[in-house]
Write a protein that holds these residues in place. Structure first.
Motif, PDB file in Angstrom:
ATOM      1  N   ARG A  47      36.476 -17.437  32.618  1.00  0.00           N
ATOM      2  CA  ARG A  47      35.100 -17.551  32.150  1.00  0.00           C
ATOM      3  C   ARG A  47      34.374 -18.643  32.920  1.00  0.00           C
ATOM      4  O   ARG A  47      34.942 -19.682  33.226  1.00  0.00           O
ATOM      5  CB  ARG A  47      35.055 -17.907  30.659  1.00  0.00           C
ATOM      6  CG  ARG A  47      35.569 -16.830  29.738  1.00  0.00           C
ATOM      7  CD  ARG A  47      34.508 -15.749  29.569  1.00  0.00           C
ATOM      8  NE  ARG A  47      34.957 -14.723  28.684  1.00  0.00           N
ATOM      9  CZ  ARG A  47      35.412 -13.541  29.062  1.00  0.00           C
ATOM     10  NH1 ARG A  47      35.507 -13.239  30.340  1.00  0.00           N
ATOM     11  NH2 ARG A  47      35.782 -12.638  28.187  1.00  0.00           N
ATOM     12  N   SER A  48      33.088 -18.404  33.161  1.00  0.00           N
ATOM     13  CA  SER A  48      32.243 -19.413  33.796  1.00  0.00           C
ATOM     14  C   SER A  48      31.939 -20.513  32.795  1.00  0.00           C
ATOM     15  O   SER A  48      31.765 -20.251  31.606  1.00  0.00           O
ATOM     16  CB  SER A  48      30.934 -18.770  34.260  1.00  0.00           C
ATOM     17  OG  SER A  48      30.023 -19.763  34.681  1.00  0.00           O
ATOM     18  N   LEU A  49      31.869 -21.743  33.266  1.00  0.00           N
ATOM     19  CA  LEU A  49      31.457 -22.861  32.417  1.00  0.00           C
ATOM     20  C   LEU A  49      29.980 -23.172  32.618  1.00  0.00           C
ATOM     21  O   LEU A  49      29.496 -24.214  32.191  1.00  0.00           O
ATOM     22  CB  LEU A  49      32.324 -24.086  32.683  1.00  0.00           C
ATOM     23  CG  LEU A  49      33.781 -23.940  32.228  1.00  0.00           C
ATOM     24  CD1 LEU A  49      34.597 -25.171  32.606  1.00  0.00           C
ATOM     25  CD2 LEU A  49      33.876 -23.672  30.737  1.00  0.00           C
ATOM     26  N   ASP A  50      29.243 -22.250  33.246  1.00  0.00           N
ATOM     27  CA  ASP A  50      27.798 -22.370  33.406  1.00  0.00           C
ATOM     28  C   ASP A  50      27.151 -21.536  32.308  1.00  0.00           C
ATOM     29  O   ASP A  50      27.217 -20.307  32.339  1.00  0.00           O
ATOM     30  CB  ASP A  50      27.365 -21.853  34.778  1.00  0.00           C
ATOM     31  CG  ASP A  50      25.875 -22.019  35.024  1.00  0.00           C
ATOM     32  OD1 ASP A  50      25.113 -22.228  34.052  1.00  0.00           O
ATOM     33  OD2 ASP A  50      25.462 -21.930  36.187  1.00  0.00           O
ATOM     34  N   PRO A  51      26.514 -22.179  31.314  1.00  0.00           N
ATOM     35  CA  PRO A  51      25.944 -21.426  30.204  1.00  0.00           C
ATOM     36  C   PRO A  51      24.714 -20.606  30.584  1.00  0.00           C
ATOM     37  O   PRO A  51      24.336 -19.682  29.872  1.00  0.00           O
ATOM     38  CB  PRO A  51      25.575 -22.511  29.192  1.00  0.00           C
ATOM     39  CG  PRO A  51      25.351 -23.727  30.020  1.00  0.00           C
ATOM     40  CD  PRO A  51      26.298 -23.607  31.189  1.00  0.00           C
ATOM     41  N   ASN A  52      24.091 -20.916  31.728  1.00  0.00           N
ATOM     42  CA  ASN A  52      22.877 -20.214  32.130  1.00  0.00           C
ATOM     43  C   ASN A  52      23.162 -18.872  32.776  1.00  0.00           C
ATOM     44  O   ASN A  52      22.390 -17.932  32.631  1.00  0.00           O
ATOM     45  CB  ASN A  52      22.050 -21.082  33.080  1.00  0.00           C
ATOM     46  CG  ASN A  52      21.670 -22.387  32.425  1.00  0.00           C
ATOM     47  OD1 ASN A  52      21.264 -22.412  31.270  1.00  0.00           O
ATOM     48  ND2 ASN A  52      21.849 -23.478  33.138  1.00  0.00           N
ATOM     49  N   SER A  53      24.256 -18.780  33.512  1.00  0.00           N
ATOM     50  CA  SER A  53      24.598 -17.524  34.156  1.00  0.00           C
ATOM     51  C   SER A  53      26.096 -17.446  34.403  1.00  0.00           C
ATOM     52  O   SER A  53      26.649 -18.313  35.077  1.00  0.00           O
ATOM     53  CB  SER A  53      23.865 -17.388  35.494  1.00  0.00           C
ATOM     54  OG  SER A  53      24.345 -16.249  36.182  1.00  0.00           O
ATOM     55  N   PRO A  54      26.737 -16.414  33.893  1.00  0.00           N
ATOM     56  CA  PRO A  54      28.168 -16.270  34.143  1.00  0.00           C
ATOM     57  C   PRO A  54      28.476 -15.874  35.590  1.00  0.00           C
ATOM     58  O   PRO A  54      29.616 -15.833  35.996  1.00  0.00           O
ATOM     59  CB  PRO A  54      28.582 -15.158  33.171  1.00  0.00           C
ATOM     60  CG  PRO A  54      27.347 -14.394  32.918  1.00  0.00           C
ATOM     61  CD  PRO A  54      26.216 -15.373  33.039  1.00  0.00           C
ATOM     62  N   ASP A  94      28.031 -32.693  30.153  1.00  0.00           N
ATOM     63  CA  ASP A  94      27.705 -32.280  28.787  1.00  0.00           C
ATOM     64  C   ASP A  94      27.503 -30.772  28.671  1.00  0.00           C
ATOM     65  O   ASP A  94      27.928 -30.143  27.712  1.00  0.00           O
ATOM     66  CB  ASP A  94      26.480 -33.040  28.266  1.00  0.00           C
ATOM     67  CG  ASP A  94      25.282 -32.966  29.187  1.00  0.00           C
ATOM     68  OD1 ASP A  94      25.456 -32.662  30.388  1.00  0.00           O
ATOM     69  OD2 ASP A  94      24.155 -33.212  28.713  1.00  0.00           O
ATOM     70  N   VAL A  95      26.906 -30.162  29.689  1.00  0.00           N
ATOM     71  CA  VAL A  95      26.679 -28.717  29.694  1.00  0.00           C
ATOM     72  C   VAL A  95      28.018 -27.971  29.811  1.00  0.00           C
ATOM     73  O   VAL A  95      28.268 -27.009  29.082  1.00  0.00           O
ATOM     74  CB  VAL A  95      25.740 -28.320  30.856  1.00  0.00           C
ATOM     75  CG1 VAL A  95      25.614 -26.825  30.981  1.00  0.00           C
ATOM     76  CG2 VAL A  95      24.380 -28.963  30.665  1.00  0.00           C
ATOM     77  N   HIS A  96      28.878 -28.425  30.701  1.00  0.00           N
ATOM     78  CA  HIS A  96      30.184 -27.789  30.894  1.00  0.00           C
ATOM     79  C   HIS A  96      31.074 -27.963  29.670  1.00  0.00           C
ATOM     80  O   HIS A  96      31.783 -27.033  29.270  1.00  0.00           O
ATOM     81  CB  HIS A  96      30.885 -28.343  32.138  1.00  0.00           C
ATOM     82  CG  HIS A  96      30.160 -28.024  33.398  1.00  0.00           C
ATOM     83  ND1 HIS A  96      29.856 -28.979  34.329  1.00  0.00           N
ATOM     84  CD2 HIS A  96      29.651 -26.860  33.872  1.00  0.00           C
ATOM     85  CE1 HIS A  96      29.197 -28.420  35.332  1.00  0.00           C
ATOM     86  NE2 HIS A  96      29.062 -27.136  35.070  1.00  0.00           N
ATOM     87  N   ILE A  97      31.030 -29.142  29.054  1.00  0.00           N
ATOM     88  CA  ILE A  97      31.839 -29.408  27.863  1.00  0.00           C
ATOM     89  C   ILE A  97      31.379 -28.529  26.708  1.00  0.00           C
ATOM     90  O   ILE A  97      32.197 -27.969  25.976  1.00  0.00           O
ATOM     91  CB  ILE A  97      31.775 -30.904  27.490  1.00  0.00           C
ATOM     92  CG1 ILE A  97      32.478 -31.737  28.566  1.00  0.00           C
ATOM     93  CG2 ILE A  97      32.390 -31.162  26.116  1.00  0.00           C
ATOM     94  CD1 ILE A  97      32.196 -33.224  28.480  1.00  0.00           C
TER      95      ILE A  97
END
Length: 126
Positions: A47-54, A94-97
């Motif tokens: 899974r991508s850890l970027d919440p904006n786009s996988p 913080d975004v990745h966590i």
């Protein structure tokens, strides 16, 4: 995935929480949450850890479970998936966590993982 041994319990690099596989884990649940079964019977999730786009080339969460559902490995990796990284020290940590926590919480809810230890941070109340 990085050549690390399959284990019964582990922590993601930089995290204080320790996880083990749930005693209620089921193969159909693994498929339902997105694990892919390999020819040798192992289950793998990425899974991508970027919440904006996988689809962005960013940090990733990877997990693999042996076919007997007894041992596993999981880690956060660089965009190419080859190097383990400590997301707690990354830019936009913080975004990745937050994204990692979402993935881990979902795996706990679906009885794939169980949390077996966590140190409280300074901000948390007892």
């Amino acid at each position: 995935m990085k050549l690390m041994a399959y284990v019964k319990k582990l922590k993601i690099k930089g995290d204080t929480r320790t996880y083990k596989l749930s005693s209620d884990i089921k193969k159909y649940t693994l498929r339902d949450v997105g694990f892919v079964e390999s020819k040798n019977g192992k289950f793998q999730l990425e899974r991508s850890l970027d919440p904006n786009s996988p689809f962005n080339k960013g940090l990733k969460f990877k997990m693999a479970i042996t076919s007997n559902l007894k041992t596993f490995k999981m880690l956060a990796t660089s965009a190419n998936g080859l190097n383990e990284v400590n997301i707690y020290k990354s830019t936009d940590a913080d975004v990745h966590i937050e994204q990692l926590n979402y993935i881990l919480e979902e795996l706990e809810k679906r009885h794939v993982l169980e949390k077996i230890g966590q140190k409280l941070s300074e901000n948390e109340n007892l």
